[in-house]
Write a protein that holds these residues in place. Structure first.
Motif, PDB file in Angstrom:
ATOM      1  N   PRO A 106      -4.968   5.664   1.648  1.00 10.62           N
ATOM      2  CA  PRO A 106      -5.722   4.443   1.130  1.00 10.62           C
ATOM      3  C   PRO A 106      -5.742   3.276   2.086  1.00 10.62           C
ATOM      4  O   PRO A 106      -6.698   2.657   1.814  1.00 10.62           O
ATOM      5  CB  PRO A 106      -4.359   3.979   0.155  1.00 10.62           C
ATOM      6  N   MET A 107      -5.101   3.494   3.295  1.00 10.41           N
ATOM      7  CA  MET A 107      -5.079   2.441   3.954  1.00 10.41           C
ATOM      8  C   MET A 107      -6.508   2.391   4.904  1.00 10.41           C
ATOM      9  O   MET A 107      -7.347   1.918   5.367  1.00 10.41           O
ATOM     10  CB  MET A 107      -4.340   2.354   5.419  1.00 10.41           C
ATOM     11  N   GLY A 151      -9.528   1.715   2.825  1.00 10.35           N
ATOM     12  CA  GLY A 151      -9.542   0.167   2.846  1.00 10.35           C
ATOM     13  C   GLY A 151     -10.372  -0.259   4.065  1.00 10.35           C
ATOM     14  O   GLY A 151     -11.254  -1.259   4.154  1.00 10.35           O
ATOM     15  N   THR A 158       0.853  -1.183   0.122  1.00 11.62           N
ATOM     16  CA  THR A 158      -0.073  -0.019   0.155  1.00 11.62           C
ATOM     17  C   THR A 158       0.728   1.210  -0.119  1.00 11.62           C
ATOM     18  O   THR A 158       1.881   1.349   0.793  1.00 11.62           O
ATOM     19  CB  THR A 158      -0.851   0.039   1.444  1.00 11.62           C
ATOM     20  N   ASP A 194     -15.570  -0.455 -11.750  1.00 14.83           N
ATOM     21  CA  ASP A 194     -14.576  -0.105 -10.493  1.00 14.83           C
ATOM     22  C   ASP A 194     -13.474   0.916 -11.281  1.00 14.83           C
ATOM     23  O   ASP A 194     -13.051   0.410 -12.310  1.00 14.83           O
ATOM     24  CB  ASP A 194     -13.731  -1.373 -10.189  1.00 14.83           C
ATOM     25  N   ARG A 243      -8.996  -8.950   5.034  1.00 12.77           N
ATOM     26  CA  ARG A 243      -9.928  -8.287   4.323  1.00 12.77           C
ATOM     27  C   ARG A 243      -9.409  -6.864   3.883  1.00 12.77           C
ATOM     28  O   ARG A 243      -9.949  -6.444   2.863  1.00 12.77           O
ATOM     29  CB  ARG A 243     -11.404  -7.968   5.163  1.00 12.77           C
ATOM     30  N   ALA A 244      -8.778  -5.989   4.661  1.00 12.65           N
ATOM     31  CA  ALA A 244      -8.296  -4.762   4.273  1.00 12.65           C
ATOM     32  C   ALA A 244      -6.846  -4.821   3.576  1.00 12.65           C
ATOM     33  O   ALA A 244      -6.441  -3.716   3.237  1.00 12.65           O
ATOM     34  CB  ALA A 244      -7.910  -4.122   5.640  1.00 12.65           C
ATOM     35  N   GLY A 245      -6.332  -6.064   3.375  1.00 11.05           N
ATOM     36  CA  GLY A 245      -5.224  -6.154   2.686  1.00 11.05           C
ATOM     37  C   GLY A 245      -4.128  -5.945   3.511  1.00 11.05           C
ATOM     38  O   GLY A 245      -2.736  -5.248   2.928  1.00 11.05           O
ATOM     39  N   SER A 251      -9.411   5.342  -7.077  1.00 12.45           N
ATOM     40  CA  SER A 251     -10.023   4.401  -5.870  1.00 12.45           C
ATOM     41  C   SER A 251     -11.650   4.763  -6.090  1.00 12.45           C
ATOM     42  O   SER A 251     -11.885   5.846  -6.459  1.00 12.45           O
ATOM     43  CB  SER A 251      -9.782   4.776  -4.706  1.00 12.45           C
ATOM     44  N   ARG A 287     -14.048   0.444   4.311  1.00 15.22           N
ATOM     45  CA  ARG A 287     -14.823  -0.644   3.578  1.00 15.22           C
ATOM     46  C   ARG A 287     -14.743  -1.861   4.359  1.00 15.22           C
ATOM     47  O   ARG A 287     -16.066  -2.199   4.180  1.00 15.22           O
ATOM     48  CB  ARG A 287     -14.102  -0.665   2.015  1.00 15.22           C
ATOM     49  N   THR A 288     -13.905  -2.174   4.952  1.00 20.37           N
ATOM     50  CA  THR A 288     -13.897  -3.351   5.754  1.00 20.37           C
ATOM     51  C   THR A 288     -15.048  -3.561   6.710  1.00 20.37           C
ATOM     52  O   THR A 288     -15.565  -4.481   7.064  1.00 20.37           O
ATOM     53  CB  THR A 288     -12.590  -3.675   6.244  1.00 20.37           C
TER      54      THR A 288
END
Length: 227
Positions: free
Chosen positions: A81-82, A85, A7, A186, A60-62, A154, A88-89
């Protein structure tokens, strides 16, 4: 620069934080005003509220479980970006993670209430309320005979053709949309949108954005031009 999870970091200093610095504080050379609020307690609370283990939420969040643990204990500051993510998680918004309170909004958008905005020959009219997780626009796309620039960012996009024809390139595939046709994709897929008829085209356009005053650090520029 990327993390071990791949990331990109946008604001995190590359040097180590001094031992006497407070947890979650910005490193040397990073103004305090540029640091994100302390989100560690909210990250931990939201994960537990969703009934997720550290390992499950991280997957889930990578992220790695160790990295998420450092975020939850304020030993690391998350990049934007984290945050996206993780939001969304946990089924929430970046605004909630940052502790921002959304102002009360008028749900009705009257015709002619907003002035059109032009950018790169495109004409935008606001079709939704500002500051929402989705931005709705009515867009006039001129005919240029040339493909529009490739965009990658994104979020998600949805468009519905009102008049004219639209050429939509998604990756290596090109679609031609007629009036009444729609597309939903997307935004991380490289895409180009252009008018396929000499009279131009008009469409309804909806896209998602990170809901935070700090979003410009990640996305940059005028919101009308982030499509």
């Amino acid at each position: 620069m990327t993390t071990a999870e791949g990331t990109p970091f946008l604001a995190e200093p590359v040097h180590a934080r001094p031992h006497d610095a407070a947890p979650g504080a910005p490193g040397p050379g990073v103004p305090a005003s540029d640091a994100l609020p302390d989100v560690a307690p909210r990250l931990r609370e939201l994960r537990r509220r969703r009934g997720l283990t550290l390992e499950a939420a991280a997957a889930r969040a990578g992220l790695s479980p160790a990295h998420l643990s450092r975020l939850e204990t304020a030993r690391r500051q998350p990049s934007l970006p984290m945050l996206l993510g993780l939001a969304r998680t946990y089924g929430t918004t970046v605004s909630e993670l940052l502790g921002e309170t959304a102002p009360e909004r008028d749900p009705i958008v009257r015709a002619g209430r907003s002035e059109p905005v032009e950018a790169d020959g495109w004409t935008y009219r606001q079709a939704g309320a500002a500051g929402r997780a989705m931005q709705a626009l009515r867009v006039r796309v001129p005919y240029t005979g040339q493909p529009d620039r490739v965009r990658v960012h994104s979020g998600e996009e949805w468009l519905h053709v009102l008049t004219g024809r639209v050429r939509l390139a998604l990756g290596e595939t090109v679609h031609v949309l007629d009036p009444g046709d729609s597309a939903h994709f997307d935004s991380l897929t490289p895409h180009r949108i252009s008018a396929a008829t000499r009279g131009g085209a008009e469409l309804l356009f909806v896209h998602t954005l990170m809901q935070s005053a700090a979003a410009d650090l990640c996305l940059g520029g005028d919101p009308a031009r982030r499509h």
